[in-house]
Scaffold this active site. Structure first.
Site, mmCIF file in Angstrom:
data_model
loop_
_atom_site.group_PDB
_atom_site.id
_atom_site.type_symbol
_atom_site.label_atom_id
_atom_site.label_comp_id
_atom_site.label_asym_id
_atom_site.label_seq_id
_atom_site.Cartn_x
_atom_site.Cartn_y
_atom_site.Cartn_z
ATOM 1 N N LYS A 1 42.420 48.771 32.881
ATOM 2 C CA LYS A 1 42.016 47.400 33.202
ATOM 3 C C LYS A 1 42.989 46.416 32.575
ATOM 4 O O LYS A 1 43.634 46.731 31.569
ATOM 5 C CB LYS A 1 40.622 47.133 32.604
ATOM 6 C CG LYS A 1 39.483 47.807 33.345
ATOM 7 C CD LYS A 1 38.147 47.385 32.768
ATOM 8 C CE LYS A 1 36.992 48.065 33.501
ATOM 9 N NZ LYS A 1 36.853 47.630 34.903
ATOM 10 N N ARG B 1 30.179 55.895 38.678
ATOM 11 C CA ARG B 1 29.583 56.764 39.695
ATOM 12 C C ARG B 1 29.840 58.226 39.382
ATOM 13 O O ARG B 1 29.070 59.100 39.771
ATOM 14 C CB ARG B 1 30.116 56.357 41.084
ATOM 15 C CG ARG B 1 31.592 56.485 41.234
ATOM 16 C CD ARG B 1 32.136 55.662 42.398
ATOM 17 N NE ARG B 1 32.274 54.236 42.080
ATOM 18 C CZ ARG B 1 32.722 53.326 42.925
ATOM 19 N NH1 ARG B 1 33.082 53.679 44.155
ATOM 20 N NH2 ARG B 1 32.818 52.068 42.562
HETATM 21 N N1 BES Z 1 32.253 48.761 34.597
HETATM 22 C C1 BES Z 1 33.011 48.405 35.737
HETATM 23 C C2 BES Z 1 32.329 47.351 36.594
HETATM 24 C C3 BES Z 1 32.303 45.972 36.025
HETATM 25 C C4 BES Z 1 33.451 45.195 36.001
HETATM 26 C C5 BES Z 1 31.123 45.434 35.576
HETATM 27 C C6 BES Z 1 33.409 43.911 35.503
HETATM 28 C C7 BES Z 1 31.076 44.151 35.097
HETATM 29 C C8 BES Z 1 32.225 43.393 35.039
HETATM 30 C C9 BES Z 1 33.246 49.639 36.614
HETATM 31 O O1 BES Z 1 33.398 50.822 35.927
HETATM 32 C C10 BES Z 1 34.507 49.394 37.361
HETATM 33 O O2 BES Z 1 35.509 49.308 36.741
HETATM 34 N N2 BES Z 1 34.392 49.271 38.666
HETATM 35 C C11 BES Z 1 35.519 48.999 39.485
HETATM 36 C C12 BES Z 1 35.390 49.856 40.717
HETATM 37 C C13 BES Z 1 36.614 49.844 41.571
HETATM 38 C C14 BES Z 1 37.754 50.564 40.868
HETATM 39 C C15 BES Z 1 36.303 50.536 42.883
HETATM 40 C C16 BES Z 1 35.490 47.511 39.854
HETATM 41 O O3 BES Z 1 34.420 46.968 40.084
HETATM 42 O O4 BES Z 1 36.564 46.922 39.858
HETATM 43 MN MN MN Z 2 35.394 51.157 35.340
#
Ligand code: BES
Ligand code: MN
Ligand code: ZN
Length: 495
Positions: free
Chosen positions: A277, A351
């Site tokens: 990230k 997931r």
């Molecule tokens: N934990 C995150 C989702 C999230 C991001 C929650 C920001 C709250 C604030 C999750 O694990 C994630 O990173 N999801 C990705 C999925 C994508 C790679 C398909 C996302 O939402 O960007």
């Molecule tokens: Mn994630």
């Protein structure tokens, strides 16, 4: 803090440090305010006629030494237009009152705010009043070296009515739900270097220690390997913190009754893994275990309410780290169900841990399974920070969850699931990919999970937007503990 209940009390006679009563817009008095006005020969109306305070929402006015009124302080709280007053406004009014009074030398409060709620909604309003006071008093200062110099002196809060039935059980339920929310907030706010999968396991052990109706089983990584939980392990293996699957069973119902299963995403820190990230606000990914926290919080509330039902809480706890031995984009893993997954993005890790937890949940033959997860940033795009996303393979269950959220003032909104969206998860090399591209990210994440819940009545709550507040008010919200506990209350005591 002590919370008490009084079914019939005249506001002027309340023997307390401060009486709290509602006033509507344009000086329309609540029942309790009317009692104060009558006893003080019109002092409340006189005061309102001055024009300093008009009963608008989010306003209040403290008054002292009203003649004929026993309490020395009276807090008038604005409730807005009487015709459009809602549960939410009432709960907000209680929060405002508690926030103000906690900074004064007030020990005992008697609040008549819930007296304004119609009989139909009173039970929920009373629970929410207790939750609002608890929220005002919530403090997370364990990691500050200097203690608060003027801590609140508040010792008791009475939920009072001018004329109502006995709602003392609802007060006790409000206390239990608040305890669950506090646990949920504490776990969320606790930093990732402390709140690890092992820390969540210790917390679960503390819950198991409360009552003999509760048992804990911990699956270690070696157990999960043996069970074939290749998706969970693909996330956990890049961390030096050992991942854990926690199974907490609460047996409050009849032996053999199908349990409700709650499954929580417990990523104690989400760096994104090799699909790292960006740095901005990455600290907030300590909240990526809020699904797990809400499941443990709801379990705590259920235990304290001694609900007559069976419950199994499953927490999938792992840390998502980049490392030499971490999963890489393109890796293919086999889930416990036997289905294979191509990991196209290691940041879609929630997931991956949930799918194996959901497959494991099937062994309990649950009456319903609800998973709770900070799963997708797309849930924030779709619904912002007010509403959790709900997706379900069972329309009846979906309605039940939505209704619980609505009564509990912890709203969810349903998004669709469907075969068409599943196409986005196609992989050239495995049974499915773990991402479905930019469109409808919340839906495709739920579609992924739906492959693992085909034999169960299943609902999924994406709480990415609702589990915590960012910015100056940064902190966990305790949601969706109110929704989940209301769901459990409804199941335990069907109408
Ligand atoms: N934990 C995150 C989702 C999230 C991001 C929650 C920001 C709250 C604030 C999750 O694990 C994630 O990173 N999801 C990705 C999925 C994508 C790679 C398909 C996302 O939402 O960007
Ligand atoms: Mn994630
Ligand atoms: Zn995550």
């Amino acid at each position: 803090m002590q919370y008490t209940f009084q079914a019939t009390l005249n506001a002027a006679a309340a023997d307390t440090d401060c009486v709290v009563v509602g006033v509507y817009k344009d000086g329309v008095l609540s029942g309790a305010a009317k009692q104060l006005d009558d006893s003080s020969q019109g002092k409340i109306k006189d005061f309102i006629a001055l024009g300093d305070f008009s009963g608008e929402k989010d306003t209040s006015q403290l008054q002292y030494d009203l003649p004929g009124v026993k309490a020395r302080r009276v807090l008038l709280v604005g409730l807005g237009d009487k015709a459009t007053m809602t549960q939410e406004i009432l709960a907000q009014a209680t929060l405002n009152a508690a926030q103000q009074l906690k900074t004064r030398k007030v020990d005992h409060v008697t609040s008549f705010l819930t007296d304004e709620c119609s009989a139909e909604y009173r039970a929920a309003a009373v629970r929410q009043a207790v939750q609002a006071v608890a929220q005002a008093l919530y403090d997370f200062s364990a990691y500050k070296s200097k203690k608060d110099e003027n801590p609140p002196t508040l010792q008791s809060w009475m939920v009072a009515h001018t004329d109502a039935g006995d709602l003392s059980k609802e007060v006790a339920q409000g206390v239990a739900i608040s305890a669950g929310m506090s646990l949920c907030k504490d776990l969320g706010n606790t930093p990732g270097n402390v709140c690890t999968p092992s820390y969540l396991a210790e917390t679960a052990q503390q819950l198991a220690d409360i009552s003999d109706k509760v048992t804990l089983e911990v699956l270690e990584e070696s157990d999960m390997e043996a069970l074939g939980m290749g998706a969970f392990m693909s996330v956990s293996k890049g961390s030096t913190q050992p991942g854990k699957m926690l199974i907490v069973q609460y047996n409050g119902g009849n032996k053999g009754d199908a349990p409700v299963a709650l499954v929580g995403k417990g990523i104690t820190f989400d760096t994104g893994g090799i699909s790292l990230k960006p740095g901005a606000k990455m600290d907030e990914m300590k909240y990526d275990m809020c699904g797990a926290a809400s499941v443990l919080g709801s379990l705590k509330a259920a235990i304290e309410m001694d609900l007559p039902l069976n419950l199994v809480a499953i927490v999938a706890a792992a840390e998502n780290m980049p490392a030499g031995n971490a999963s890489k984009p393109g890796d293919i893993v086999t889930t416990m169900s036997g289905l294979t997954v191509e990991i196209l993005n290691t940041d879609a890790e929630g997931r991956l841990v949930l799918c194996d937890a959901l497959t494991y949940a099937e062994k309990f033959k649950p009456a319903a399974v609800i998973d709770v997860a900070t799963l997708t940033g797309a849930a924030i795009v779709a619904l912002g920070h007010h509403t959790s996303a709900l997706l379900s393979n069972d329309d009846y269950l979906a309605q039940e969850v939505l209704a619980a959220g609505s009564v509990a003032n912890d709203e969810a909104w349903q998004l669709p699931l469907g075969e068409k969206y599943k196409e986005q998860l196609k992989s050239n090399f495995a049974d499915m990919a773990n991402i479905g591209g930019p469109p409808a990210g919340t839906v495709t994440a739920a579609c992924f999970l739906s492959y693992f819940t085909e034999n169960m009545k299943w609902a999924h709550l994406d709480i990415a937007g609702t589990a915590w507040d960012g910015g100056a008010k940064k902190g966990a919200t305790g949601r969706p503990v109110p929704l989940l506990t209301q769901f459990l209350l409804n199941r335990a005591y069907p109408a």
